[in-house]
Design a protein around this motif. Structure first.
Motif, mmCIF file in Angstrom:
data_model
loop_
_atom_site.group_PDB
_atom_site.id
_atom_site.type_symbol
_atom_site.label_atom_id
_atom_site.label_comp_id
_atom_site.label_asym_id
_atom_site.label_seq_id
_atom_site.Cartn_x
_atom_site.Cartn_y
_atom_site.Cartn_z
ATOM 1 N N SER A 323 0.828 -1.201 0.000
ATOM 2 C CA SER A 323 0.000 0.000 0.000
ATOM 3 C C SER A 323 0.864 1.253 0.000
ATOM 4 N N VAL A 324 1.881 1.260 0.866
ATOM 5 C CA VAL A 324 2.767 2.418 0.933
ATOM 6 C C VAL A 324 3.539 2.578 -0.373
ATOM 7 N N ALA A 325 4.051 1.454 -0.908
ATOM 8 C CA ALA A 325 4.829 1.520 -2.153
ATOM 9 C C ALA A 325 3.972 2.016 -3.313
ATOM 10 N N ALA A 326 2.751 1.515 -3.423
ATOM 11 C CA ALA A 326 1.873 1.940 -4.519
ATOM 12 C C ALA A 326 1.543 3.424 -4.414
ATOM 13 N N THR A 327 1.230 3.883 -3.208
ATOM 14 C CA THR A 327 0.910 5.304 -3.020
ATOM 15 C C THR A 327 2.102 6.190 -3.358
ATOM 16 N N ALA A 356 -1.174 5.974 -16.556
ATOM 17 C CA ALA A 356 -0.019 6.394 -15.760
ATOM 18 C C ALA A 356 -0.114 5.881 -14.329
ATOM 19 N N VAL A 357 -1.301 5.981 -13.738
ATOM 20 C CA VAL A 357 -1.481 5.483 -12.365
ATOM 21 C C VAL A 357 -1.231 3.984 -12.301
ATOM 22 N N THR A 358 -1.741 3.244 -13.282
ATOM 23 C CA THR A 358 -1.556 1.794 -13.298
ATOM 24 C C THR A 358 -0.090 1.428 -13.470
ATOM 25 N N ILE A 359 0.594 2.096 -14.404
ATOM 26 C CA ILE A 359 2.013 1.793 -14.647
ATOM 27 C C ILE A 359 2.849 2.150 -13.422
ATOM 28 N N ALA A 360 2.578 3.311 -12.817
ATOM 29 C CA ALA A 360 3.357 3.739 -11.658
ATOM 30 C C ALA A 360 3.226 2.753 -10.502
ATOM 31 N N ALA A 361 1.992 2.318 -10.232
ATOM 32 C CA ALA A 361 1.785 1.354 -9.147
ATOM 33 C C ALA A 361 2.438 0.020 -9.465
ATOM 34 N N GLN A 362 2.345 -0.410 -10.731
ATOM 35 C CA GLN A 362 2.923 -1.699 -11.123
ATOM 36 C C GLN A 362 4.441 -1.665 -11.048
ATOM 37 N N VAL A 363 5.044 -0.578 -11.510
ATOM 38 C CA VAL A 363 6.504 -0.472 -11.492
ATOM 39 C C VAL A 363 7.029 -0.471 -10.059
ATOM 40 N N LEU A 368 8.411 -5.954 -5.220
ATOM 41 C CA LEU A 368 7.909 -6.457 -3.943
ATOM 42 C C LEU A 368 6.998 -7.656 -4.138
ATOM 43 N N LEU A 369 6.201 -7.647 -5.204
ATOM 44 C CA LEU A 369 5.328 -8.777 -5.466
ATOM 45 C C LEU A 369 6.114 -10.044 -5.776
ATOM 46 N N ALA A 377 2.479 -10.201 -13.898
ATOM 47 C CA ALA A 377 1.093 -10.155 -14.372
ATOM 48 C C ALA A 377 0.974 -9.117 -15.476
ATOM 49 N N LEU A 378 1.369 -9.505 -16.690
ATOM 50 C CA LEU A 378 1.318 -8.573 -17.820
ATOM 51 C C LEU A 378 -0.115 -8.182 -18.146
ATOM 52 N N GLY A 379 -1.028 -9.145 -18.049
ATOM 53 C CA GLY A 379 -2.426 -8.837 -18.340
ATOM 54 C C GLY A 379 -3.055 -7.930 -17.316
ATOM 55 N N GLY A 380 -2.406 -7.797 -16.133
ATOM 56 C CA GLY A 380 -2.959 -6.943 -15.100
ATOM 57 C C GLY A 380 -2.990 -5.479 -15.494
ATOM 58 N N ILE A 381 -1.979 -5.036 -16.256
ATOM 59 C CA ILE A 381 -1.952 -3.635 -16.679
ATOM 60 C C ILE A 381 -3.116 -3.340 -17.617
ATOM 61 N N VAL A 382 -3.322 -4.225 -18.585
ATOM 62 C CA VAL A 382 -4.431 -4.046 -19.529
ATOM 63 C C VAL A 382 -5.765 -4.101 -18.793
ATOM 64 N N ALA A 383 -5.893 -5.075 -17.895
ATOM 65 C CA ALA A 383 -7.149 -5.226 -17.170
ATOM 66 C C ALA A 383 -7.449 -4.004 -16.310
ATOM 67 N N ASN A 384 -6.434 -3.462 -15.636
ATOM 68 C CA ASN A 384 -6.662 -2.300 -14.774
ATOM 69 C C ASN A 384 -7.032 -1.067 -15.578
#
Length: 772
Positions: A323-327, A356-363, A368-369, A377-384
């Motif tokens: 949560s902290v890392a994503a924020t 941008a929000v999706t890429i930033a959180a994923q990067v 950590l994941l 989870a490559l499909g996660g970016i498209v799905a989000n």
């Protein structure tokens, strides 16, 4: 107490630093940091003292706030009181759990109460929808067995509840909130496609099926049904926009936003994730209320400090870190990525911001994941990106439906129908993208994978930064700056992209090429658990899988690596999680199953049986004397199996005691499967089958010391397969087990040191291949 002393010393040292002739910023940083550590250390010391209260630790007899019911008096068991700290959550098997605080003489000890399905049905009166009686603030009186939790958990004990009754009803406002939650669940349960509406609204996943939950995890969409910062932002924004039309000033708008946020957190409940999200939003609001522009990183830092002081154990929870890392990632990267996508890629601003929000959180969260699970989870970016517009719509309309349902049920039902549209869209996305190829790329897990991904991402980011630079001033005059920038840009970009392709694509292809295709036995590396593949190379399409390990991802990866698309016969040797926990990954490709006998006297429904029934997979209870083949039509195929234990008369006192012991013959080679049997079982097997000999033995219970050396000597196997996790906390395989194998002249093949192991036949000789 030691931590408290250390914290005091740190605080004292911080004051010395402050008086020293150090730069003022360093002194302030030292004072704040060390004071924070001192407070957290004191809080940890106090909480540890509370957790050792005699009422729950068993050191002394409970004398305060314990009660004795008439039923318990006849057994001599003390009934303890606990105050529920959340809403009851249900598992796929119908069991339930809830966080609570046991009331002791020293204070409240956090515990996790586990209820059986029968207990919940008796008190709840419902099997699918939780009753409105189960709300935070309700005091219950219970009798159960305490077991200390793992050190990283916030709760001090896990309690298996045997008896439960209500000691004190919750406050009226608690009941109102619970009825609101129940109303949206009831309305959504009768509307097709509205399974995610309660999740959007209040984070309740009661209606989410096991298959849908797995699809949401695969596509990284789980956060949409777990209340997070996005929900809090939506509530605050809606409240502030609504009151702005009335003409209220800035401070009043922020006040209404804070009030809406407070009401939302009451409805959702005291879940740690909503606490993190709400506190972050509250700190931001307070900074704006003071007339200063909200500072994101300062707000995040304050939220972290408050959360860790209130519950220091959150620092060890993956959800807190993610949560902290994503924020932080969204705050730091999202603005720059948005500008780049809108200017260079020419994307519309709403789409650029969402992406941008999706890429930033994923990067930020990607490395950590990998510490938790391998793969990207490559499909996660498209799905989000595609699901981004649906989440706020589902949340907003779902909240309106929840508030309208008690007053006008018809309006609540109509609004639920509308909210089902974005819910259906997200469900369709999750299921569809899960079935698409390349939705999850290979990437090694653990620290190595995290470091590799960090370096890869860093190289690509550096390349993009260099691409946007323009040489100025003396730099332009002294060197050929454009040429240098171009070379650095190419170097970093090539390094990042090359590493990504090599690890995610080239490495799996090479691994698949080097994996033997003529195997007849495979011991899958599934960590601390069992998963074995057996087949006849003359009929490779028919495969037996014995156990599934505990990790669905691990067993699925093993089946994919060795080309198994269908499991002809699934054998679940017994019900322990390290043998059946990964069953969800293989149900879609299983034709039939054998399962173990239940524990004698246990009338509870077994999770493996329920899962097999839901997927309409025929199964039988495996007992001594059962035998068969894989039904091959190939006359050259000679795979046969026979069960040697347990007998139908044998009393089953534990899950391990129900272990199915099998002999499997493949083209003249014998495999002896001992599951998790112990020394007593081995003596029985040896006495009942004194003439048994085998070429390969699956060593019992991951190499536990509870084994009989004489059985190994009788079998006289050439190889012993030891399935255990690397550096597991049980010490498997034990020195005794390895010594017994040595005395029996059996060569140990270990998954903890060699990874997955495959055995092939070359004439009469067994050839060993190992992953490592």
């Amino acid at each position: 107490m030691a931590s408290l002393v250390i914290g005091g010393l740190m605080l004292g040292a911080s004051m010395v630093f402050k008086e020293a002739q150090l730069p003022r910023c360093v002194a302030r940083f030292s004072v704040v940091t060390l004071a924070f550590l001192a407070v957290v250390s004191g809080q940890i010391a106090h909480q540890e003292w509370v957790r050792e209260a005699p009422e729950v630790s068993g050191v002394e007899q409970a004398t305060i706030r314990t009660h004795q019911s008439d039923a318990a008096s006849s057994r001599g068991n003390a009934m303890r009181e606990a105050k529920l700290a959340g809403f009851v959550e249900r598992t796929a098997t119908g069991d339930g759990w809830v966080q609570a605080d046991v009331l002791t003489s020293r204070g409240r000890v956090p515990v996790l109460l586990w209820f059986s399905k029968d207990t919940l049905e008796q008190l709840d009166g419902a099997t699918e929808i939780p009753s409105s009686r189960w709300v935070p603030g309700m005091v219950v009186r219970f009798d159960g067995s305490f077991r200390p939790s793992e050190p990283e958990r916030s709760t001090a004990y896990m309690v298996s509840v045997q008896e439960l009754n209500v000691a004190e009803s919750p406050a009226a406002w608690h009941r109102v909130i619970a009825s609101l939650r129940l109303s949206i669940i009831e309305h959504a349960s009768v509307v097709d496609g509205a399974d995610l509406v309660p999740g959007f609204t209040v984070g309740d996943t009661t209606l989410v099926t096991e298959e849908l939950d797995e699809a949401m995890k695969t596509t990284s969409l789980t956060h949409l049904i777990a209340v997070s910062g996005a929900n809090c932002a939506l509530i605050v924004a809606a409240a502030m926009v609504a009151v702005s039309y009335v003409g209220l000033g800035r401070r009043l708008r922020i006040g209404f936003g804070a009030l809406a946020l407070f009401g939302f957190t009451l409805i959702v409940g005291p879940d740690p994730s909503i606490q993190r999200a709400a506190l972050m939003a509250a700190v931001t609001l307070l900074s704006q209320f003071g007339g200063r522009r909200g500072v994101g990183f300062a707000s995040l830092g304050c939220a972290m400090i408050v959360l860790l002081i209130s519950d220091p154990w959150q620092a060890r929870h993956p959800g807190f870190t993610l949560s902290v890392a994503a924020t932080a990632g969204i705050m730091f990267w999202a603005p720059a990525i948005t500008r780049w996508l809108s200017q260079w890629a020419r994307l519309p601003m709403p789409l650029a911001l969402t992406l941008a929000v999706t890429i930033a959180a994923q990067v930020t969260c990607g490395p950590l994941l990998l510490l938790l699970q391998p793969g990207l989870a490559l499909g996660g970016i498209v799905a989000n990106v595609l699901a981004a517009p649906a989440a706020p719509l589902g949340t907003g309309i779902g909240l309106l439906a929840m508030l309208a349902a008690p007053v006008a049920p018809w309006l609540g039902h109509w609004l639920t129908l509308v909210a089902a549209v974005p819910s259906s869209w997200v469900i369709w996305l999750a299921v569809t993208i899960t079935e698409m190829p390349l939705t999850r790329l290979y990437w090694p897990g653990g620290a190595v994978g995290a470091v590799l991904l960090t370096l890869c991402q860093g190289s690509i980011i550096a390349s993009l930064w260099l691409r946007s630079m323009r040489p100025v001033g003396r730099w332009r005059a002294r060197i050929d700056a454009p040429v240098l920038l171009r070379r650095l840009w190419w170097a970093f970009g090539a390094a990042g992209i090359g590493t990504f392709v090599a690890v995610s694509i080239t490495s799996p292809v090479m691994t698949r090429v080097t994996t033997p295709g003529d195997w007849f036995v495979v011991m899958c590396d599934v960590g601390q658990g069992d998963a074995f593949l057996v087949r006849d190379p003359a009929d490779p399409g028919r495969v037996m899988l014995t156990d599934t390990g505990v990790d669905e991802t691990a067993v699925s990866a093993c089946l994919d690596r060795f080309g198994v698309t269908e499991v002809t016969l699934l054998v679940l040797s017994h019900d322990d999680a390290d043998h059946v926990g990964g069953i969800g990954a293989v149900l879609g490709r299983t034709r039939a199953a054998l399962i173990s006998r239940p524990v004698t006297g246990d009338s509870a429904e077994r999770a493996p049986e329920q899962q097999l029934q839901r997927h309409s997979i025929p199964y039988r209870i495996g007992v001594e004397g059962m035998q068969g083949t894989l039904g091959s039509d190939n006359p050259d195929a000679t795979l046969a199996w026979r069960i040697l234990a347990p007998t139908t008369e044998q009393p089953i006192t534990s899950a391990n005691g129900a272990s199915i012991v099998m002999r499997i013959d493949v083209q003249g080679v014998c495999l002896f499967m001992l599951a998790d049997t112990g020394e007593g079982d081995h003596a029985t097997i040896r006495s009942r089958y004194p003439d048994e000999r085998c070429d390969i033995v699956k060593v019992a219970h991951h190499g536990s010391k509870d084994a009989e050396a004489e059985l190994l000597e009788q079998l006289g196997a050439e190889y012993g397969l030891v399935s255990s996790g690397a550096e597991n906390r049980y010490g498997h395989p034990s020195d005794k087990a390895l010594g017994d194998l040595a005395r029996a002249k059996t060569i140990p093949l270990r998954s903890d040191t060699h990874g997955s192991i495959a055995l092939s036949l070359q004439g009469d000789r067994v050839v060993v291949w190992s992953e490592r």
